[in-house]
Design a protein around this motif. Structure first.
Motif, mmCIF file in Angstrom:
data_model
loop_
_atom_site.group_PDB
_atom_site.id
_atom_site.type_symbol
_atom_site.label_atom_id
_atom_site.label_comp_id
_atom_site.label_asym_id
_atom_site.label_seq_id
_atom_site.Cartn_x
_atom_site.Cartn_y
_atom_site.Cartn_z
ATOM 1 N N GLY A 142 0.828 -1.196 0.000
ATOM 2 C CA GLY A 142 0.000 0.000 0.000
ATOM 3 C C GLY A 142 0.862 1.246 0.000
ATOM 4 O O GLY A 142 2.073 1.185 -0.244
ATOM 5 N N PHE A 143 0.227 2.376 0.298
ATOM 6 C CA PHE A 143 0.910 3.668 0.249
ATOM 7 C C PHE A 143 0.516 4.524 1.441
ATOM 8 O O PHE A 143 -0.601 4.442 1.953
ATOM 9 N N ALA A 144 1.449 5.372 1.860
ATOM 10 C CA ALA A 144 1.179 6.477 2.759
ATOM 11 C C ALA A 144 1.308 7.734 1.911
ATOM 12 O O ALA A 144 2.429 8.212 1.676
ATOM 13 N N GLY A 145 0.193 8.248 1.400
ATOM 14 C CA GLY A 145 0.261 9.282 0.375
ATOM 15 C C GLY A 145 0.936 8.696 -0.849
ATOM 16 O O GLY A 145 0.530 7.632 -1.339
ATOM 17 N N PRO A 146 2.002 9.342 -1.359
ATOM 18 C CA PRO A 146 2.692 8.789 -2.518
ATOM 19 C C PRO A 146 3.808 7.803 -2.171
ATOM 20 O O PRO A 146 4.503 7.315 -3.060
ATOM 21 N N LEU A 147 3.998 7.487 -0.876
ATOM 22 C CA LEU A 147 5.156 6.714 -0.426
ATOM 23 C C LEU A 147 4.778 5.259 -0.182
ATOM 24 O O LEU A 147 3.841 4.973 0.573
ATOM 25 N N PRO A 148 5.497 4.315 -0.795
ATOM 26 C CA PRO A 148 5.137 2.902 -0.677
ATOM 27 C C PRO A 148 5.388 2.336 0.728
ATOM 28 O O PRO A 148 6.343 2.721 1.414
ATOM 29 N N ILE A 149 4.545 1.380 1.103
ATOM 30 C CA ILE A 149 4.694 0.594 2.318
ATOM 31 C C ILE A 149 4.663 -0.879 1.904
ATOM 32 O O ILE A 149 3.781 -1.298 1.143
ATOM 33 N N GLY A 150 5.597 -1.659 2.404
ATOM 34 C CA GLY A 150 5.617 -3.091 2.108
ATOM 35 C C GLY A 150 5.360 -3.917 3.348
ATOM 36 O O GLY A 150 5.464 -3.432 4.482
ATOM 37 N N VAL A 151 5.000 -5.182 3.123
ATOM 38 C CA VAL A 151 4.938 -6.145 4.215
ATOM 39 C C VAL A 151 5.899 -7.283 3.903
ATOM 40 O O VAL A 151 6.202 -7.558 2.731
ATOM 41 N N SER A 152 6.387 -7.944 4.958
ATOM 42 C CA SER A 152 7.339 -9.039 4.814
ATOM 43 C C SER A 152 6.718 -10.352 5.269
ATOM 44 O O SER A 152 5.946 -10.376 6.230
ATOM 45 N N PHE A 153 7.074 -11.416 4.582
ATOM 46 C CA PHE A 153 6.679 -12.773 4.960
ATOM 47 C C PHE A 153 7.946 -13.534 5.336
ATOM 48 O O PHE A 153 8.874 -13.627 4.528
ATOM 49 N N MET A 154 7.975 -14.082 6.542
ATOM 50 C CA MET A 154 9.164 -14.822 6.999
ATOM 51 C C MET A 154 8.752 -16.177 7.553
ATOM 52 O O MET A 154 7.627 -16.367 8.022
ATOM 53 N N ALA A 155 9.677 -17.119 7.466
ATOM 54 C CA ALA A 155 9.442 -18.467 7.975
ATOM 55 C C ALA A 155 10.793 -19.088 8.311
ATOM 56 O O ALA A 155 11.801 -18.388 8.401
ATOM 57 N N GLY A 156 10.829 -20.437 8.466
ATOM 58 C CA GLY A 156 11.999 -21.105 8.983
ATOM 59 C C GLY A 156 13.074 -21.388 7.956
ATOM 60 O O GLY A 156 13.009 -20.960 6.794
#
Length: 496
Positions: free
Chosen positions: A451-465
């Motif tokens: 998604g975005f905060a205004g024009p600035l991207p936000i990412g999410v991370s997926f982690m596992a073993g």
């Protein structure tokens, strides 16, 4: 060998003109590697066409972003060789003919390897092992990208994306905002469609933070899955190279070439329905990040996943042990690496002296970490050994025990906050991240736009073993399909 003391390449490069018989090039921002390969197999696109298109964008767009240090003068020759292989029915796979940029702490004989420092002005004698792998896969090595100097391990007040060699890399979304680091140029270049993919490196956050902050996909792989031979080190206990891409499938294709392990096949069957996803919200630090994470959780549930709230344990203890351990590892591993580079300073003390005498190196910030590391104990020191054992063991427990306790398939967390304004003197205005558990554990971590905060991207991370790289890429791909959250850069000079 280029002069490392000259003006940045982005100010000098003249874009090559289009060939009169070139095929139409697809939308570079949207096209995936499988789509490009399909067109090349059909004969409606060539690697030379694609490489020229990226070189033209570097010659124009990178004047704003300042992410590319040097273009490979042999790139079009490599592309032509790929086209000849394909015409003869001898294409080497999905990476054959695909332009890739390399972070400039990855050794290349023809283009040097500076880690952003003017001290490393003599090129290495050999290519890094991963560069050899890419050439064997038929990839077109397009050039080298700027980075946070010494992978952000020179100063406690360093500014991400700045180096003495390349100056300051900018966010392609808002030019006065910071691209995070240390794989700043690699992530910004991919976001700006200056190459199809890029190779970055991470010790703790240096792939996943710039991926999130530049609106692209990044994978920090399981430690040891990609060879670190020929990469300027921070720590052999945490360092790894990994892919940056605009699409998860492209990250998987590049990861397959880097590791020799297929990471693409699992994507076709990957999905969120029936999956159990732990969400480590890290809530309350930034309202815009909280909003994006809530939206991501809604998307997971809509896609059929069960969402479980989690809070990873041991984080304070991990961070307290990680930093002093890294100081010891940095001094030891860097000096061992410098021994492979005749003609450059051979010790950390010599690098400190070089910086003190150089007119550029200390012009923006100091070298406090160098000064701490030079006095760090050796790797045989029992205090260091306990610090490393504690950091690694607790990081692995934080992920393994959380996965087991809640019967989870994967853990999702915010990768970054909104990009801060670039400035000097006080260091980065870093607000939120989730890279440390996977980085210290040596486990995989895949970041995807959310998604975005205004024009600035936000990412999410997926982690596992351990060695769950294909799995985290699969969850990232399923999330990407469910959200289509990425948007192309806007190159705004500043925010309103």
């Amino acid at each position: 060998m280029r002069s490392l003391l000259a003006a940045p390449l982005c100010a000098l490069l003249v874009a090559p003109p289009a060939h009169p018989h070139a095929h139409p090039v697809p939308d570079l921002d949207g096209a995936t590697i499988p789509q490009l390969v399909s067109r090349m197999d059909e004969g409606t696109l060539t690697s030379v066409d694609l490489t020229r298109a990226y070189l033209r964008r570097i010659g124009t767009v990178d004047r704003l972003v300042r992410s590319v240090l040097v273009v490979n003068p042999g790139a079009l020759r490599q592309a032509a060789e790929s086209d000849r292989r394909r015409a003869a029915g001898r294409a080497k796979g999905l990476m054959d003919g695909i332009p890739v940029l390399l972070k400039d702490n990855i050794d290349t004989r023809a283009m040097g390897s500076t880690a952003g420092s003017r001290a490393l002005h003599v090129p290495p004698r050999d290519d890094a092992a991963l560069v050899t792998r890419l050439r064997e896969a038929g990839a077109v090595v397009l050039g080298k990208t700027n980075l946070s100097e010494w992978a952000n391990f020179r100063s406690t007040r360093s500014t991400s994306g700045w180096s003495g060699v390349g100056g300051q890399t900018n966010s392609p979304y808002v030019l006065d905002r910071n691209p995070c680091g240390s794989s700043s140029g690699a992530a910004a270049a991919v976001a700006a469609s200056l190459a199809q993919v890029a190779v970055g490196t991470e010790t703790d956050g240096s792939i996943v933070c710039p991926a999130g902050q530049n609106g692209v996909v990044g994978l920090k792989p399981t430690l040891g899955l990609v060879s670190a031979d020929g990469i300027v080190p921070v720590s052999s206990r945490q360092d790894t190279a990994g892919p940056l891409a605009r699409h998860v499938v492209d990250a998987a294709v590049l990861m397959s070439a880097l590791s020799g392990v297929d990471h693409v096949a699992a994507l076709s069957s990957a999905g969120l329905r029936g999956a159990r996803v732990g969400v480590w919200r890290k809530a309350g630090r930034n309202a815009e990040v909280d909003r994006v994470v809530r939206s991501a959780v809604d998307a997971l549930r809509t896609a059929g996943a069960t969402v479980v709230e989690v809070d990873l344990p041991h984080q304070d203890e991990i961070e307290a042990a990680e930093f002093p351990a890294l100081l010891t590892e940095f001094k030891h591993d860097l000096e061992r690496y410098l021994g492979t580079r005749p003609g450059v300073p051979g010790t950390l003390r010599e690098l400190i002296a070089f910086n003190e005498a150089d007119p550029v190196e200390l012009s923006r910030f100091g070298q406090e970490l160098f000064l701490e590391a030079v006095n760090a104990p050796p790797p045989t020191d029992p205090v260091y050994r306990e610090q490393r054992r504690t950091a690694t063991a607790l990081a692995r427990r934080s992920i393994d025990e959380t996965l087991a306790a809640h019967r989870l398939d994967v853990i999702m967390a915010p990768a970054n906050g909104p990009a801060w304004k670039t400035g000097y003197g006080a260091g980065d205005a870093f607000e939120i991240g989730s890279s440390t558990p996977a980085a210290v554990a040596g486990y995989p971590n895949a970041t995807v736009p959310a998604g975005f905060a205004g024009p600035l991207p936000i990412g999410v991370s997926f982690m596992a073993g351990h060695r769950a790289d294909a799995a985290v890429l699969g969850f990232a791909a399923a999330f990407e399909r469910s959200t289509r959250a990425r948007g192309a850069p806007t190159y705004l000079p500043t925010t309103p």
